[in-house]
Design a protein around this motif. Sequence first.
Motif, short mmCIF file in Angstrom:
data_model
loop_
_atom_site.label_atom_id
_atom_site.label_comp_id
_atom_site.label_asym_id
_atom_site.label_seq_id
_atom_site.Cartn_x
_atom_site.Cartn_y
_atom_site.Cartn_z
N LEU A 16 0.81 -1.22 0.00
CA LEU A 16 0.00 0.00 0.00
C LEU A 16 0.84 1.27 0.00
CD1 LEU A 16 -2.72 -1.12 2.55
CD2 LEU A 16 -2.84 -1.17 0.06
N THR A 17 2.14 1.13 -0.21
CA THR A 17 3.03 2.28 -0.16
C THR A 17 2.61 3.36 -1.15
OG1 THR A 17 4.83 0.81 0.48
CG2 THR A 17 5.44 3.00 -0.30
N ALA A 18 2.36 2.99 -2.39
CA ALA A 18 1.98 3.97 -3.40
C ALA A 18 0.63 4.61 -3.07
CB ALA A 18 1.93 3.32 -4.78
N ASP A 19 -0.32 3.80 -2.57
CA ASP A 19 -1.62 4.35 -2.21
C ASP A 19 -1.51 5.31 -1.04
OD1 ASP A 19 -3.11 3.03 -4.17
OD2 ASP A 19 -3.32 1.24 -2.93
N GLU A 20 -0.67 5.00 -0.06
CA GLU A 20 -0.49 5.89 1.08
C GLU A 20 0.16 7.20 0.65
OE1 GLU A 20 -0.60 7.37 5.00
OE2 GLU A 20 -1.77 5.89 3.90
N ARG A 22 -0.07 8.59 -2.29
CA ARG A 22 -1.11 9.31 -3.03
C ARG A 22 -2.11 9.94 -2.07
NH1 ARG A 22 -5.97 8.75 -3.75
NH2 ARG A 22 -6.03 6.63 -2.93
N ARG A 23 -2.52 9.17 -1.05
CA ARG A 23 -3.49 9.68 -0.08
C ARG A 23 -2.93 10.91 0.65
NH1 ARG A 23 -4.51 10.08 5.02
NH2 ARG A 23 -2.55 9.11 5.64
N GLU A 26 -2.97 13.92 -1.59
CA GLU A 26 -4.32 14.47 -1.74
C GLU A 26 -4.76 15.23 -0.49
OE1 GLU A 26 -6.16 14.58 -4.45
OE2 GLU A 26 -4.61 13.50 -5.56
#
Length: 78
Positions: A16-20, A22-23, A26
Motif C-alpha cells: 500500500l506504499t503507493a496508495d499511502e 497518493r493519499r 491528496e
Amino acid sequence: MIDRNTSDHHIVEFDLTADEARRRTEVVAALGDTWDPLAVLEGEADAYRLLYSNLDAEQQATYDMLVSAGVLPASGQA
C-alpha cells in the motif's frame, strides 16, 4: 499483489506504499496553500489551556489526578 499458493492456503500480500503516498498528497492538496500547521498547533494548545483554566478546587483535584495517572498530559505538554 502477490498470491502465493501453498497447499490449502493462499497468502495474499498488498503493498500500500503507493496508495499511502497518493493519499497523503491528496490530503495536503485539500488543505490548500493557506493551511498553517504551526498556527493549528498553537490554536490547539490555546484551546487546551483554556479548557483547563479557572477550575474550581474539586475540578483541579480531578485534573491533577488524571495527569498523575497519565490520562492527561501535564500542563504545557499538550
